[in-house]
Design a protein around this motif. Sequence first.
Motif, PDB file in Angstrom:
ATOM      1  N   LYS A  41       1.354  -1.098  -0.136  1.00  0.00           N
ATOM      2  CA  LYS A  41      -0.172   0.257   0.110  1.00  0.00           C
ATOM      3  C   LYS A  41       1.121   1.086  -0.489  1.00  0.00           C
ATOM      4  O   LYS A  41       0.330   2.444  -0.155  1.00  0.00           O
ATOM      5  CB  LYS A  41      -0.963  -0.558   1.070  1.00  0.00           C
ATOM      6  CG  LYS A  41      -2.130  -0.992   1.083  1.00  0.00           C
ATOM      7  CD  LYS A  41      -3.447  -0.716   2.014  1.00  0.00           C
ATOM      8  CE  LYS A  41      -3.951  -1.600   2.437  1.00  0.00           C
ATOM      9  NZ  LYS A  41      -4.257  -2.726   1.066  1.00  0.00           N
ATOM     10  N   LEU A  42       2.282   1.216   0.183  1.00  0.00           N
ATOM     11  CA  LEU A  42       3.209   2.458   0.170  1.00  0.00           C
ATOM     12  C   LEU A  42       3.364   2.460  -1.610  1.00  0.00           C
ATOM     13  O   LEU A  42       3.778   2.123  -2.291  1.00  0.00           O
ATOM     14  CB  LEU A  42       4.385   2.405   1.102  1.00  0.00           C
ATOM     15  CG  LEU A  42       5.676   2.624   0.237  1.00  0.00           C
ATOM     16  CD1 LEU A  42       4.880   4.019   1.452  1.00  0.00           C
ATOM     17  CD2 LEU A  42       6.563   2.551   1.029  1.00  0.00           C
ATOM     18  N   SER A  43       2.550   4.188  -1.543  1.00  0.00           N
ATOM     19  CA  SER A  43       2.914   4.367  -3.191  1.00  0.00           C
ATOM     20  C   SER A  43       3.441   5.697  -3.018  1.00  0.00           C
ATOM     21  O   SER A  43       3.999   6.990  -4.227  1.00  0.00           O
ATOM     22  CB  SER A  43       1.127   5.328  -3.282  1.00  0.00           C
ATOM     23  OG  SER A  43       0.595   5.753  -2.271  1.00  0.00           O
ATOM     24  N   LEU A  44       4.322   6.424  -1.635  1.00  0.00           N
ATOM     25  CA  LEU A  44       4.859   7.659  -1.842  1.00  0.00           C
ATOM     26  C   LEU A  44       5.856   7.599  -0.649  1.00  0.00           C
ATOM     27  O   LEU A  44       5.840   7.261   0.676  1.00  0.00           O
ATOM     28  CB  LEU A  44       3.885   9.138  -1.044  1.00  0.00           C
ATOM     29  CG  LEU A  44       4.338  10.506  -1.242  1.00  0.00           C
ATOM     30  CD1 LEU A  44       5.039  10.515  -2.411  1.00  0.00           C
ATOM     31  CD2 LEU A  44       3.560  11.427  -0.999  1.00  0.00           C
ATOM     32  N   ILE A  45       7.326   7.456  -1.026  1.00  0.00           N
ATOM     33  CA  ILE A  45       8.445   8.305   0.040  1.00  0.00           C
ATOM     34  C   ILE A  45       8.475   9.753  -0.575  1.00  0.00           C
ATOM     35  O   ILE A  45       9.095   9.885  -1.207  1.00  0.00           O
ATOM     36  CB  ILE A  45       9.827   7.150  -0.416  1.00  0.00           C
ATOM     37  CG1 ILE A  45       8.684   5.833  -0.070  1.00  0.00           C
ATOM     38  CG2 ILE A  45      10.978   7.117   0.489  1.00  0.00           C
ATOM     39  CD1 ILE A  45       9.718   4.758  -0.455  1.00  0.00           C
ATOM     40  N   ILE A  46       9.303  10.785   0.979  1.00  0.00           N
ATOM     41  CA  ILE A  46       9.277  11.737   1.068  1.00  0.00           C
ATOM     42  C   ILE A  46      10.886  11.508   1.338  1.00  0.00           C
ATOM     43  O   ILE A  46      10.551  11.321   2.427  1.00  0.00           O
ATOM     44  CB  ILE A  46       8.536  12.530   1.504  1.00  0.00           C
ATOM     45  CG1 ILE A  46       7.173  12.684   0.887  1.00  0.00           C
ATOM     46  CG2 ILE A  46       9.349  13.701   1.179  1.00  0.00           C
ATOM     47  CD1 ILE A  46       6.019  13.200   1.416  1.00  0.00           C
ATOM     48  N   PRO A  55      14.335  15.897  -2.942  1.00  0.00           N
ATOM     49  CA  PRO A  55      15.557  17.002  -2.849  1.00  0.00           C
ATOM     50  C   PRO A  55      15.493  17.565  -4.602  1.00  0.00           C
ATOM     51  O   PRO A  55      16.550  16.010  -5.201  1.00  0.00           O
ATOM     52  CB  PRO A  55      16.781  17.650  -2.133  1.00  0.00           C
ATOM     53  CG  PRO A  55      15.708  16.279  -0.595  1.00  0.00           C
ATOM     54  CD  PRO A  55      15.343  15.819  -1.371  1.00  0.00           C
ATOM     55  N   GLU A  56      15.706  18.308  -5.202  1.00  0.00           N
ATOM     56  CA  GLU A  56      15.747  18.654  -6.501  1.00  0.00           C
ATOM     57  C   GLU A  56      17.314  18.495  -6.923  1.00  0.00           C
ATOM     58  O   GLU A  56      17.615  17.771  -7.880  1.00  0.00           O
ATOM     59  CB  GLU A  56      15.855  20.326  -7.357  1.00  0.00           C
ATOM     60  CG  GLU A  56      15.507  20.001  -8.922  1.00  0.00           C
ATOM     61  CD  GLU A  56      15.095  21.032  -9.436  1.00  0.00           C
ATOM     62  OE1 GLU A  56      14.588  21.382 -10.232  1.00  0.00           O
ATOM     63  OE2 GLU A  56      14.099  21.711  -8.502  1.00  0.00           O
ATOM     64  N   ASP A  57      18.560  18.523  -5.947  1.00  0.00           N
ATOM     65  CA  ASP A  57      19.820  18.877  -6.452  1.00  0.00           C
ATOM     66  C   ASP A  57      19.912  17.143  -5.933  1.00  0.00           C
ATOM     67  O   ASP A  57      21.332  16.833  -6.576  1.00  0.00           O
ATOM     68  CB  ASP A  57      20.578  19.560  -5.619  1.00  0.00           C
ATOM     69  CG  ASP A  57      20.507  19.498  -4.319  1.00  0.00           C
ATOM     70  OD1 ASP A  57      19.216  19.219  -3.960  1.00  0.00           O
ATOM     71  OD2 ASP A  57      21.256  20.266  -3.751  1.00  0.00           O
ATOM     72  N   LYS A  58      19.040  16.013  -5.628  1.00  0.00           N
ATOM     73  CA  LYS A  58      19.797  15.001  -5.353  1.00  0.00           C
ATOM     74  C   LYS A  58      19.016  13.939  -6.384  1.00  0.00           C
ATOM     75  O   LYS A  58      19.787  12.938  -5.809  1.00  0.00           O
ATOM     76  CB  LYS A  58      19.893  14.791  -3.940  1.00  0.00           C
ATOM     77  CG  LYS A  58      20.401  15.506  -2.759  1.00  0.00           C
ATOM     78  CD  LYS A  58      21.569  15.229  -2.822  1.00  0.00           C
ATOM     79  CE  LYS A  58      22.943  16.070  -2.192  1.00  0.00           C
ATOM     80  NZ  LYS A  58      24.296  15.124  -1.857  1.00  0.00           N
ATOM     81  N   ILE A  59      18.494  14.369  -6.419  1.00  0.00           N
ATOM     82  CA  ILE A  59      17.063  13.749  -7.487  1.00  0.00           C
ATOM     83  C   ILE A  59      18.197  12.578  -8.739  1.00  0.00           C
ATOM     84  O   ILE A  59      18.104  11.318  -8.573  1.00  0.00           O
ATOM     85  CB  ILE A  59      16.328  14.624  -8.634  1.00  0.00           C
ATOM     86  CG1 ILE A  59      15.764  14.565  -7.047  1.00  0.00           C
ATOM     87  CG2 ILE A  59      15.673  13.113  -9.304  1.00  0.00           C
ATOM     88  CD1 ILE A  59      14.058  15.376  -8.273  1.00  0.00           C
ATOM     89  N   LYS A 115      17.883   8.631  -7.803  1.00  0.00           N
ATOM     90  CA  LYS A 115      17.603   7.367  -9.107  1.00  0.00           C
ATOM     91  C   LYS A 115      18.415   6.623  -9.010  1.00  0.00           C
ATOM     92  O   LYS A 115      18.244   5.155  -9.439  1.00  0.00           O
ATOM     93  CB  LYS A 115      18.002   8.163 -10.076  1.00  0.00           C
ATOM     94  CG  LYS A 115      16.687   8.985  -9.883  1.00  0.00           C
ATOM     95  CD  LYS A 115      15.951   9.421 -12.094  1.00  0.00           C
ATOM     96  CE  LYS A 115      15.020  10.167 -12.079  1.00  0.00           C
ATOM     97  NZ  LYS A 115      14.760  10.659 -13.161  1.00  0.00           N
ATOM     98  N   LYS A 116      20.118   6.725  -8.837  1.00  0.00           N
ATOM     99  CA  LYS A 116      21.125   5.183  -9.173  1.00  0.00           C
ATOM    100  C   LYS A 116      20.739   4.613  -7.888  1.00  0.00           C
ATOM    101  O   LYS A 116      20.842   3.240  -8.063  1.00  0.00           O
ATOM    102  CB  LYS A 116      22.454   6.104  -9.029  1.00  0.00           C
ATOM    103  CG  LYS A 116      22.544   6.578 -10.430  1.00  0.00           C
ATOM    104  CD  LYS A 116      24.009   7.463 -10.284  1.00  0.00           C
ATOM    105  CE  LYS A 116      24.122   8.531 -12.014  1.00  0.00           C
ATOM    106  NZ  LYS A 116      25.590   9.528 -11.712  1.00  0.00           N
ATOM    107  N   PRO A 171       9.047   6.950 -10.633  1.00  0.00           N
ATOM    108  CA  PRO A 171       9.579   8.099 -10.789  1.00  0.00           C
ATOM    109  C   PRO A 171       9.618   9.027  -9.337  1.00  0.00           C
ATOM    110  O   PRO A 171       9.766   9.123  -8.236  1.00  0.00           O
ATOM    111  CB  PRO A 171       7.443   8.709 -10.987  1.00  0.00           C
ATOM    112  CG  PRO A 171       6.784   7.779 -10.585  1.00  0.00           C
ATOM    113  CD  PRO A 171       8.060   6.846 -10.364  1.00  0.00           C
ATOM    114  N   PHE A 172      10.780   9.951  -9.561  1.00  0.00           N
ATOM    115  CA  PHE A 172      11.023  10.962  -8.570  1.00  0.00           C
ATOM    116  C   PHE A 172      10.165  12.462  -9.361  1.00  0.00           C
ATOM    117  O   PHE A 172      10.584  12.820 -10.382  1.00  0.00           O
ATOM    118  CB  PHE A 172      12.631  11.223  -8.543  1.00  0.00           C
ATOM    119  CG  PHE A 172      13.200   9.987  -8.069  1.00  0.00           C
ATOM    120  CD1 PHE A 172      13.794  10.273  -6.760  1.00  0.00           C
ATOM    121  CD2 PHE A 172      13.351   8.383  -8.292  1.00  0.00           C
ATOM    122  CE1 PHE A 172      14.500   9.024  -6.343  1.00  0.00           C
ATOM    123  CE2 PHE A 172      14.575   7.857  -7.917  1.00  0.00           C
ATOM    124  CZ  PHE A 172      15.067   8.044  -6.706  1.00  0.00           C
TER     125      PHE A 172
END
Length: 76
Positions: free
Chosen positions: A20-25, A51-55, A59-60, A71-72
């Motif tokens: 049921k986990l659909s979001l990780i912040i 954070p935008e500078d870490k996306i 992802k890696k 998706p990030f």
Amino acid sequence: VIIGENVIGIGAEAFAGSDKLSLIIIKSDKLISVGKNAVKGVSDKIVIKAPEDKIKDYKKKFKNKGVKKPPFLSIS
């Protein structure tokens, strides 16, 4: 799930089977490692916000950890 600012690692199978986990912040800009199968078995619609500078880096780190290409999105 919200990953705090000072977290440096997510353990192996940390969220495995949480269908049921659909979001990780991820609020941390210090994340060094993501364990094997950390997100295996989560919702197919999972979205990870970071954070935008870490996306690109995150992802890696999440690659081959249980979800093909989550998706990030930026949290800023």
